[in-house]
Design an enzyme around this catalytic site. Structure first.
Site, PDB file in Angstrom:
ATOM      1  N   ASN A  10      13.475 -37.056 -10.235  1.00  0.00           N
ATOM      2  CA  ASN A  10      13.056 -38.110  -9.315  1.00  0.00           C
ATOM      3  C   ASN A  10      12.082 -38.997 -10.074  1.00  0.00           C
ATOM      4  O   ASN A  10      11.039 -38.513 -10.521  1.00  0.00           O
ATOM      5  CB  ASN A  10      12.395 -37.433  -8.109  1.00  0.00           C
ATOM      6  CG  ASN A  10      11.594 -38.384  -7.244  1.00  0.00           C
ATOM      7  OD1 ASN A  10      11.829 -39.588  -7.259  1.00  0.00           O
ATOM      8  ND2 ASN A  10      10.652 -37.851  -6.488  1.00  0.00           N
ATOM      9  N   LYS A  12      10.304 -41.438  -8.932  1.00  0.00           N
ATOM     10  CA  LYS A  12       9.181 -41.935  -8.125  1.00  0.00           C
ATOM     11  C   LYS A  12       9.036 -43.453  -8.353  1.00  0.00           C
ATOM     12  O   LYS A  12      10.042 -44.136  -8.499  1.00  0.00           O
ATOM     13  CB  LYS A  12       7.913 -41.145  -8.448  1.00  0.00           C
ATOM     14  CG  LYS A  12       8.157 -39.632  -8.360  1.00  0.00           C
ATOM     15  CD  LYS A  12       6.927 -38.801  -8.464  1.00  0.00           C
ATOM     16  CE  LYS A  12       7.286 -37.322  -8.337  1.00  0.00           C
ATOM     17  NZ  LYS A  12       6.138 -36.440  -8.324  1.00  0.00           N
ATOM     18  N   HIS A  98      10.202 -35.867   0.659  1.00  0.00           N
ATOM     19  CA  HIS A  98       9.382 -35.582  -0.518  1.00  0.00           C
ATOM     20  C   HIS A  98       7.908 -35.485  -0.103  1.00  0.00           C
ATOM     21  O   HIS A  98       7.452 -36.209   0.783  1.00  0.00           O
ATOM     22  CB  HIS A  98       9.573 -36.669  -1.581  1.00  0.00           C
ATOM     23  CG  HIS A  98       8.944 -36.274  -2.879  1.00  0.00           C
ATOM     24  ND1 HIS A  98       7.600 -36.433  -3.126  1.00  0.00           N
ATOM     25  CD2 HIS A  98       9.457 -35.674  -3.979  1.00  0.00           C
ATOM     26  CE1 HIS A  98       7.320 -35.952  -4.331  1.00  0.00           C
ATOM     27  NE2 HIS A  98       8.439 -35.489  -4.870  1.00  0.00           N
ATOM     28  N   GLU A 170       9.206 -27.575  -2.919  1.00  0.00           N
ATOM     29  CA  GLU A 170       8.205 -28.203  -3.776  1.00  0.00           C
ATOM     30  C   GLU A 170       6.841 -28.028  -3.130  1.00  0.00           C
ATOM     31  O   GLU A 170       6.433 -28.846  -2.295  1.00  0.00           O
ATOM     32  CB  GLU A 170       8.475 -29.714  -3.914  1.00  0.00           C
ATOM     33  CG  GLU A 170       9.612 -30.082  -4.821  1.00  0.00           C
ATOM     34  CD  GLU A 170       9.417 -31.475  -5.418  1.00  0.00           C
ATOM     35  OE1 GLU A 170       9.726 -31.655  -6.593  1.00  0.00           O
ATOM     36  OE2 GLU A 170       8.942 -32.386  -4.719  1.00  0.00           O
ATOM     37  N   GLY A 176       2.789 -33.002  -9.746  1.00  0.00           N
ATOM     38  CA  GLY A 176       2.066 -34.108 -10.357  1.00  0.00           C
ATOM     39  C   GLY A 176       1.007 -33.658 -11.348  1.00  0.00           C
ATOM     40  O   GLY A 176       0.811 -32.460 -11.590  1.00  0.00           O
ATOM     41  N   SER A 216       5.820 -29.602 -11.372  1.00  0.00           N
ATOM     42  CA  SER A 216       5.335 -29.358 -12.741  1.00  0.00           C
ATOM     43  C   SER A 216       6.300 -28.520 -13.579  1.00  0.00           C
ATOM     44  O   SER A 216       5.882 -27.700 -14.396  1.00  0.00           O
ATOM     45  CB  SER A 216       3.940 -28.711 -12.717  1.00  0.00           C
ATOM     46  OG  SER A 216       3.003 -29.591 -12.140  1.00  0.00           O
ATOM     47  N   GLY A 237      10.079 -33.836 -12.058  1.00  0.00           N
ATOM     48  CA  GLY A 237       9.418 -35.139 -12.072  1.00  0.00           C
ATOM     49  C   GLY A 237       9.186 -35.559 -13.506  1.00  0.00           C
ATOM     50  O   GLY A 237      10.129 -35.805 -14.258  1.00  0.00           O
TER      51      GLY A 237
HETATM   52  P1  13P Z   1       6.359 -33.223 -11.295  1.00  0.00           P
HETATM   53  O1  13P Z   1       7.459 -32.459 -11.996  1.00  0.00           O
HETATM   54  O2  13P Z   1       5.913 -34.425 -12.080  1.00  0.00           O
HETATM   55  O3  13P Z   1       5.231 -32.325 -10.895  1.00  0.00           O
HETATM   56  O4  13P Z   1       6.989 -33.825  -9.965  1.00  0.00           O
HETATM   57  C1  13P Z   1       7.770 -33.013  -9.168  1.00  0.00           C
HETATM   58  C2  13P Z   1       8.330 -33.834  -8.091  1.00  0.00           C
HETATM   59  O5  13P Z   1       7.631 -34.232  -7.183  1.00  0.00           O
HETATM   60  C3  13P Z   1       9.763 -34.189  -8.176  1.00  0.00           C
HETATM   61  O6  13P Z   1      10.173 -34.838  -7.032  1.00  0.00           O
END
Ligand code: 13P
Length: 264
Positions: A10, A12, A98, A170, A176, A216, A237
């Site tokens: 994703n 974002k 999300h 998640e 993040g 992560s 992410g």
């Molecule tokens: P990260 O892998 O950057 O922590 O993000 C995960 C996420 O929210 C994917 O949608």
């Protein structure tokens, strides 16, 4: 045949259309397709027309996803995107629920229920994200939170749509730059719980819904999640935002999957 293995990222609020096109072209050229394995990318809305046009003409079969969708067919909803608009872009998948939509934009479970009803009616696959906050984890109500989210978000969805559903666990505290990845020991019981709730909602079809982990994830830890018997893939992410990172994480995820298969 068991549940498919599903892996993707994703983006974002990152990537211009040109950047998405460059990423997608290189990924499609380099990714190895495997039977019963599906990759996806979820760029910003503005990249969808260009990326889905390329996707139509290549053989990589990478799914293209949207990051959100409104429940209304049309109307006075400034800044929102409807199912009909996404349909015109040949989107394969819609990500709903999300943690950033829930936490930063106050999306509620009843809102999500309306969105899921609309998305399934429109024929989309839905990647539904669920997960508890750090506070909910602290007070040991992760199971209650995740079951409540699933039960409200999927309320009234006929079992016939379960084949178009993918659920991602998640945990909010794992996502993040400030997040810490959940341990496999945190993830496995919740994945089992998700499966039980889905079976309660949909009967046997609920057991065939793929359950992914996200938060992560990187090439170093991906296999530790995909080796878990109840985890069928990943929602990545940051680690997936370069082609190198995507491929390295994907290879690691497949290695975990292969190890699980060899253990039977
Ligand atoms: P990260 O892998 O950057 O922590 O993000 C995960 C996420 O929210 C994917 O949608």
């Amino acid at each position: 045949m068991g549940r498919p293995f599903i892996f993707g990222t994703n983006f974002k609020m990152n990537q211009t259309p040109a950047e998405s096109v460059t990423f997608y072209r290189e990924l499609a050229a380099r990714v190895t397709t495997r039977p019963h394995t599906q990759c996806y990318v979820i760029p910003p809305y503005t990249s969808l027309p260009a990326v889905s046009e390329i996707a139509r003409d290549d053989d990589s079969q990478i799914w293209i996803g949207a990051q959100n969708m409104h429940w209304a067919p049309e109307g006075a909803y400034t800044g929102e995107i409807s199912a009909r608009i996404l349909k015109a872009l040949d989107v394969d998948l819609v990500l709903l629920g999300h943690a950033e939509r829930r936490g930063l934009f106050y999306e509620t479970d009843p809102d999500l229920n309306r969105k899921l009803l609309t998305a399934f009616d429109a024929g989309f696959r839905v990647l539904l994200a669920v997960g508890e906050t750090a506070d909910e984890r602290h007070y040991r109500v992760s199971a209650e939170t995740v079951s409540r989210q699933l039960k409200i978000d999927l309320h009234g969805i006929p079992a016939a749509h379960a084949s178009h559903l993918i659920v991602a666990y998640e945990p909010v505290w794992s996502i993040g730059a400030g997040g810490t990845p959940a341990s496999p020991g945190d993830v496995e019981p919740v994945a089992m719980l998700i499966r039980d709730v889905l079976a309660g909602l949909f009967g046997p079809a609920g057991r065939d819904v793929p359950v992914l982990y996200g938060g992560s994830v990187n090439p170093e830890n991906a296999a530790a999640f995909t080796v878990l018997p109840d985890i069928d893939g990943l929602l990545v992410g940051r680690a997936g935002w370069t082609v190198e990172g995507f491929l390295a994480t994907y290879e690691a995820a497949l290695a975990g999957r292969d190890l699980a298969a060899s253990r039977g």
